[in-house]
Design a protein around this motif. Structure first.
Motif, short mmCIF file in Angstrom:
data_model
loop_
_atom_site.label_atom_id
_atom_site.label_comp_id
_atom_site.label_asym_id
_atom_site.label_seq_id
_atom_site.Cartn_x
_atom_site.Cartn_y
_atom_site.Cartn_z
N SER A 1 0.83 -1.21 0.00
CA SER A 1 0.00 0.00 0.00
C SER A 1 0.86 1.26 0.00
N GLU A 2 2.00 1.19 0.69
CA GLU A 2 2.90 2.34 0.73
C GLU A 2 3.62 2.53 -0.60
N ILE A 3 3.99 1.41 -1.23
CA ILE A 3 4.64 1.49 -2.54
C ILE A 3 3.72 2.17 -3.55
N LEU A 4 2.43 1.86 -3.46
CA LEU A 4 1.49 2.41 -4.44
C LEU A 4 1.19 3.88 -4.21
N THR A 5 1.64 4.43 -3.08
CA THR A 5 1.54 5.89 -2.90
C THR A 5 2.71 6.59 -3.58
N GLN A 6 3.78 5.82 -3.88
CA GLN A 6 4.97 6.40 -4.51
C GLN A 6 5.04 6.13 -6.01
N ILE A 7 4.44 5.02 -6.44
CA ILE A 7 4.42 4.68 -7.86
C ILE A 7 2.97 4.78 -8.33
N GLU A 8 2.72 5.64 -9.29
CA GLU A 8 1.36 5.87 -9.75
C GLU A 8 0.89 4.71 -10.62
N VAL A 9 -0.21 4.10 -10.24
CA VAL A 9 -0.79 3.00 -11.03
C VAL A 9 -2.30 3.22 -11.14
N THR A 10 -2.92 2.51 -12.08
CA THR A 10 -4.37 2.61 -12.25
C THR A 10 -5.07 1.87 -11.11
N ASP A 11 -6.36 2.14 -10.95
CA ASP A 11 -7.14 1.46 -9.91
C ASP A 11 -7.16 -0.04 -10.14
N GLU A 12 -7.18 -0.46 -11.42
CA GLU A 12 -7.22 -1.89 -11.77
C GLU A 12 -5.93 -2.59 -11.34
N VAL A 13 -4.80 -1.93 -11.56
CA VAL A 13 -3.51 -2.50 -11.16
C VAL A 13 -3.42 -2.54 -9.63
N ALA A 14 -3.85 -1.48 -8.97
CA ALA A 14 -3.83 -1.45 -7.50
C ALA A 14 -4.69 -2.57 -6.93
N ALA A 15 -5.86 -2.80 -7.52
CA ALA A 15 -6.75 -3.87 -7.03
C ALA A 15 -6.09 -5.24 -7.17
N LEU A 54 -2.78 -5.84 -7.19
CA LEU A 54 -1.63 -5.95 -6.29
C LEU A 54 -2.04 -6.04 -4.82
N LEU A 55 -3.10 -5.35 -4.46
CA LEU A 55 -3.50 -5.31 -3.05
C LEU A 55 -4.42 -6.46 -2.67
N SER A 56 -5.31 -6.87 -3.57
CA SER A 56 -6.31 -7.88 -3.18
C SER A 56 -6.56 -8.94 -4.25
N ARG A 57 -5.70 -9.01 -5.28
CA ARG A 57 -5.81 -10.03 -6.33
C ARG A 57 -7.19 -9.99 -6.99
N GLU A 58 -7.70 -8.79 -7.24
CA GLU A 58 -9.02 -8.64 -7.85
C GLU A 58 -8.89 -8.26 -9.32
N GLY A 59 -9.97 -8.48 -10.09
CA GLY A 59 -10.02 -8.08 -11.49
C GLY A 59 -9.23 -9.02 -12.40
N PHE A 60 -9.15 -8.64 -13.67
CA PHE A 60 -8.48 -9.46 -14.68
C PHE A 60 -7.01 -9.71 -14.31
N TYR A 61 -6.30 -8.65 -13.96
CA TYR A 61 -4.87 -8.81 -13.61
C TYR A 61 -4.71 -9.58 -12.30
N GLY A 62 -5.64 -9.39 -11.40
CA GLY A 62 -5.61 -10.13 -10.14
C GLY A 62 -5.77 -11.62 -10.36
N ASP A 63 -6.66 -11.99 -11.31
CA ASP A 63 -6.84 -13.41 -11.65
C ASP A 63 -5.55 -13.99 -12.23
#
Length: 426
Positions: free
Chosen positions: A350-364, A366-375
């Protein structure tokens, strides 16, 4: 005597698509990669049919060997489980004896015929390991003179038992392998007991450290990544690279690897920036973040290997599933690489994602394995931990509408690509 050089009798060939392939890293005392345990599983029609039948495994080994064992293990050793049926078969004609260690499963009954066959194979140059040894039984005694490695499970064997058994096997000149090493504490215990090798994902677990600072080189790479993903001009990017001599040299070496596939040698930074483009440049900078600690004497090779394998596998999966959208494959690569940055930096994701800008889909993802990339990321993690997460592969593949045959071929391509990258990155 059975002639292992003969092709007269071969196991019935089975297609690679009928199986899943997992590989688990085995590290030495310096945390450098030593080998992989290769884990083959039947690809079931449904979860109830999941099987780890070793006779089927033998056929997959044959097929994988014909495709090229080096695609799966690179320069490392491959540890493969075998039982009495496999040992008594003619599978060994397919196996490069200098590249494999045959793991005798704990459930195997040792008969005079099986022991004689193992002795014969040792004479032909094959190396053996005893799997999951928990006590000094008569069966262990029978096989001990024939094996080079003894593997013990850190998650099930009492530390006091380990402390008693380890010196006993070391006295017999056996190499000790600690299995299921999942925590730094378990690694330290096995290290203190003089184990030689360590199998498990303890190295991929983040050790969160308050106030941890990035190294100057890592900061330089991060700043450069920010320039690359923004609208900065090529000249600004080139100047930023030149400020760090080692960064410039490492980047030039990386962009000339076979994995990049450049048609001509890239000799200058301006050429690198122009030829590669922003997308490829960002990719190699992400990889360099993992390679940089190794250059300071800290062996991060397994983490680099795992991150590049994840990145490439996610990219290939995305390309297979969404062939008309190259941008999705690029993002999938970034998700795979970034998924281990909490371990690399020792700070929460969560702290890394405050320093590296990513889309909401990428954040989801990385943080909770959600969405297409999470699968995609969850599928990669299931494969890495195939012994514990095997049952999750089928539903994840079903959700993605992906077939097992495609999965195995993409895995092998990712392993091969990662091996090439790591070889040049360090």
């Amino acid at each position: 005597m059975i002639d292992i050089s003969s092709n007269d009798i071969t196991p019935k060939p089975l297609r690679v698509r009928e199986f899943y392939l997992g590989r688990q890293p085995i590290l030495d005392r310096n945390q450098a990669l030593f080998g992989y345990e290769l884990l083959f599983r039947n690809a079931p029609v449904g979860p109830a049919n999941i099987s780890s039948d070793l006779s089927a495994t033998a056929s997959v080994i044959a097929h994988a060997s014909q495709l090229g064992m080096e695609r799966v293990i690179g320069d490392a050793l491959g540890f493969v489980n075998v039982d009495a049926d496999v040992i008594m078969s003619d599978i060994f004609v397919f196996l490069p004896r200098e590249k494999v260690v045959l793991e005798i499963v704990e459930s195997m009954l040792v008969t005079p015929e099986v022991r004689a066959r193992i002795s014969e194979l040792v004479g032909h140059g094959f190396a053996f390991a005893l799997e999951n040894v928990v006590s000094d039984t008569s069966q262990v005694q029978q096989l001990l003179p024939l094996v080079q490695y003894v593997k013990m499970d850190m998650s099930t064997v009492d530390p006091q038992v380990l402390a008693a058994l380890a010196p006993r096997f070391k006295q017999e000149q056996k190499k000790l392998v600690a299995e299921k090493v999942e925590t730094r504490e378990e690694f330290k215990l096995a290290l203190d007991l003089d184990f030689d090798y360590f199998q498990g994902y303890y190295f991929a677990k983040p050790a969160i450290m308050t106030g941890k600072k990035l190294s100057p080189s890592q900061l330089a790479v991060m700043e450069l990544m920010t320039l690359v993903t923004s609208d900065a001009g090529n000249m600004d990017i080139e100047r930023a690279i030149k400020r760090d001599v080692s960064l410039a040299l490492n980047l030039l070496r990386l962009v000339n690897t076979p994995a990049v596939g450049a048609r001509q040698r890239i000799d200058s930074l301006s050429q690198a920036v122009t030829v590669l483009g922003r997308r490829q440049l960002q990719r190699w900078l992400q990889i360099m973040l993992y390679a940089e600690p190794s250059k300071r004497g800290h062996s991060m090779t397994p983490l680099l290997m795992l991150a590049t394998t994840r990145g490439r596998l996610l990219e290939l999966l995305a390309h297979k599933l969404r062939p008309n959208n190259a941008h999705l494959a690029d993002i999938a690569f970034t998700v795979g690489i970034m998924s281990l940055m909490d371990t690399l930096f020792g700070v929460p994701m969560s702290e890394i994602l405050t320093q590296i800008e990513v889309t909401d889909e990428v954040a989801a993802a990385l943080l909770s394995r959600e969405g297409f990339y999470g699968d995609l990321l969850r599928l990669a993690e299931c494969i890495e931990r195939i012994e514990d997460m095997e049952g999750e592969i089928v539903p994840t593949l079903r959700d993605l509408a992906m077939s097992p045959d495609d999965l195995v071929e993409l895995e092998m391509a990712a392993y091969e690509w990662s091996d090439n990258v790591v070889r040049y990155a360090l």
